[in-house]
Design an enzyme around this catalytic site. Structure first.
Site, short mmCIF file in Angstrom:
data_model
loop_
_atom_site.label_atom_id
_atom_site.label_comp_id
_atom_site.label_asym_id
_atom_site.label_seq_id
_atom_site.Cartn_x
_atom_site.Cartn_y
_atom_site.Cartn_z
N ASP A 97 6.79 18.11 7.89
CA ASP A 97 6.21 17.18 7.64
C ASP A 97 5.88 16.68 6.28
OD1 ASP A 97 4.18 18.84 6.79
OD2 ASP A 97 3.02 19.09 8.65
N GLU A 119 10.53 22.45 13.30
CA GLU A 119 9.10 22.83 13.63
C GLU A 119 8.86 21.13 13.95
OE1 GLU A 119 6.27 25.12 10.92
OE2 GLU A 119 5.59 23.16 10.24
N GLU A 133 1.09 13.81 5.84
CA GLU A 133 1.99 14.58 6.66
C GLU A 133 2.00 14.22 8.29
OE1 GLU A 133 0.95 17.21 3.22
OE2 GLU A 133 -0.10 16.05 4.69
N HIS A 209 -6.11 23.31 -0.61
CA HIS A 209 -5.42 22.41 -1.80
C HIS A 209 -5.20 21.12 -0.92
CE1 HIS A 209 -2.04 24.56 -0.01
NE2 HIS A 209 -1.50 23.46 0.15
N ARG A 211 -4.38 17.25 0.17
CA ARG A 211 -4.99 15.87 -0.48
C ARG A 211 -6.58 15.48 0.01
NH1 ARG A 211 0.53 15.11 -0.35
NH2 ARG A 211 1.42 14.23 -2.44
N HIS A 242 -3.88 26.78 -6.15
CA HIS A 242 -2.87 25.49 -6.37
C HIS A 242 -2.63 25.09 -7.72
CE1 HIS A 242 -0.27 22.34 -5.16
NE2 HIS A 242 0.35 22.87 -4.28
#
Length: 383
Positions: A97, A119, A133, A209, A211, A242
């Site tokens: 994604d 996936e 995503e 981490h 968004r 991250h």
């Protein structure tokens, strides 16, 4: 004529899941395997490639600090198209994604190159969580001709959307990766980790981490971590942070120099997988860790409001705690104080497969290619 497969990926999580598949493609003498990385992640991607000994034929080198999603899309479309002209693969494989996956699938579609989606079929059904995503993977599903779905749940999602092309249940390739990364006698390159795991403490691994987590949600997560450590004196936390500056600007002021909380640079895949195997609990907003942890019989607290890994929740290997400090602490306390609750989660069967997803994907690709060749011969022969 043999099958030429172009595999494109660009982030660390993609690489962890695609490198076992690349190795499997390379081992098959009927397949020409070509690898292109976008380097949406740079340093973290290179670590994974090195561990799996995968050397890409092409590197788009798009990585820049604080680049926007639009910039990533534009660079990939521009830089990938000449490679498609040169290689003319029978099929392109993309993963999951990411923006790399969507941009690459779109570039292939514009060249009328079939796309296989590894996936496939994960859904949260909230278009802004995870962002971007959720929409990325829905759009890839509209482009792909073969959908390699990890679980039955993923196939059901695709069927509900009237996607009825080749749907193949494979398991998740992340389980395949453990054959390359995990060792019972592993010695950590980070000597501090060797010392820490010898202490009589319960280890919690934290990653956060995404968004949609950046901002108040991440601040709440950090507050919850402080509270959990303060209330449980036998707990230590390792948080590989991250490199995104927006993440670090929140995490370091909130958690640095706190007793029994250790902030580290991102761990390479070998270090991370072996550390997970020695952990008591994982708290994460990562999708990959939700899939990886059941292999090690480690319960997962999902630091999000929903998850597309619903198999994990149904199987009771993961519990969604949200992003509010109060709820995260409540869930953690249950697992840290109630041994029966903990064992029910820890001993549940892994819903993500047996470690042979890559072999199933390769077999399906060969069958798909053979069928296309036969159909072409029939057309050319006037049958």
């Amino acid at each position: 004529m043999g099958l030429k497969v172009l595999t494109v990926f660009g982030t660390r999580p993609e690489a962890i899941k695609m490198c076992p598949l690349v190795k499997c493609l390379e081992e098959n003498t009927d397949i020409t395997s070509v690898v292109c990385v976008t380097s949406q992640h740079r340093e973290m991607l290179d670590q994974v490639l090195g561990i799996f000994h995968v050397v890409p034929e092409y590197d788009l080198g798009i990585m820049q600090q604080r680049q926007t999603i639009n910039e990533i899309m534009i660079k990939i479309l521009e830089r990938l198209d000449p490679i498609l002209q040169i290689e003319q693969p029978n099929i392109m494989l993309v993963h999951g994604d990411t923006t790399t996956g969507l941009a690459s699938a779109l570039a292939a579609f514009y060249r009328k190159i079939p796309v296989g989606h590894v996936e496939a079929g994960l859904r949260s059904y909230n278009r802004y969580s995870p962002f971007p995503e959720e929409i990325n993977r829905r759009l890839i599903s509209q482009i792909a001709e073969i959908h390699f779905a990890p679980t039955k749940e993923n196939v059901r999602n695709l069927l509900q959307e009237n996607i009825q092309d080749r749907l193949v249940i494979t398991g998740n390739t992340v389980i395949d990766s453990f054959k390359y990364t995990v060792s019972p006698n592993y010695i950590f390159k980070n000597t501090f980790l060797n010392k820490l795991i010898k202490k009589e403490k319960r280890l919690i691994i934290v990653t956060a981490h995404r968004r949609e987590s950046i901002g108040e949600a991440l601040k709440e997560i950090c507050s919850a971590i402080r509270t959990i450590v303060r209330e449980h004196k036998d707990v230590v936390v390792i948080y590989p942070v991250h490199p995104n500056p927006e993440v670090r600007e929140i995490v370091y002021p909130a958690l640095d120099q706190q007793e029994r909380i250790y902030l580290t640079e991102p761990l390479d895949v070998e270090e991370m997988h072996n550390l997970m195997s020695k952990s008591y609990l994982i708290m994460t907003d990562s999708g990959g860790l939700q899939e990886e942890a059941p292999y090690f019989h480690v319960p997962v607290i999902v630091l999000r409001k929903e998850t597309e890994r619903k198999e994990a929740v149904k199987a009771n290997t993961a519990v969604v705690a949200g992003v509010a400090e109060k709820h995260i602490v409540e869930v953690a306390n249950k697992l840290l104080t109630n041994d029966i609750t903990y064992r029910r989660m820890a001993l549940t069967e892994n819903p993500y497969g047996d470690g042979y997803a890559s072999e199933r994907i390769v077999m399906e690709l060969l069958q798909w290619h053979a069928k296309r060749k036969n159909n072409k011969l029939k057309v050319e022969g006037g049958v």
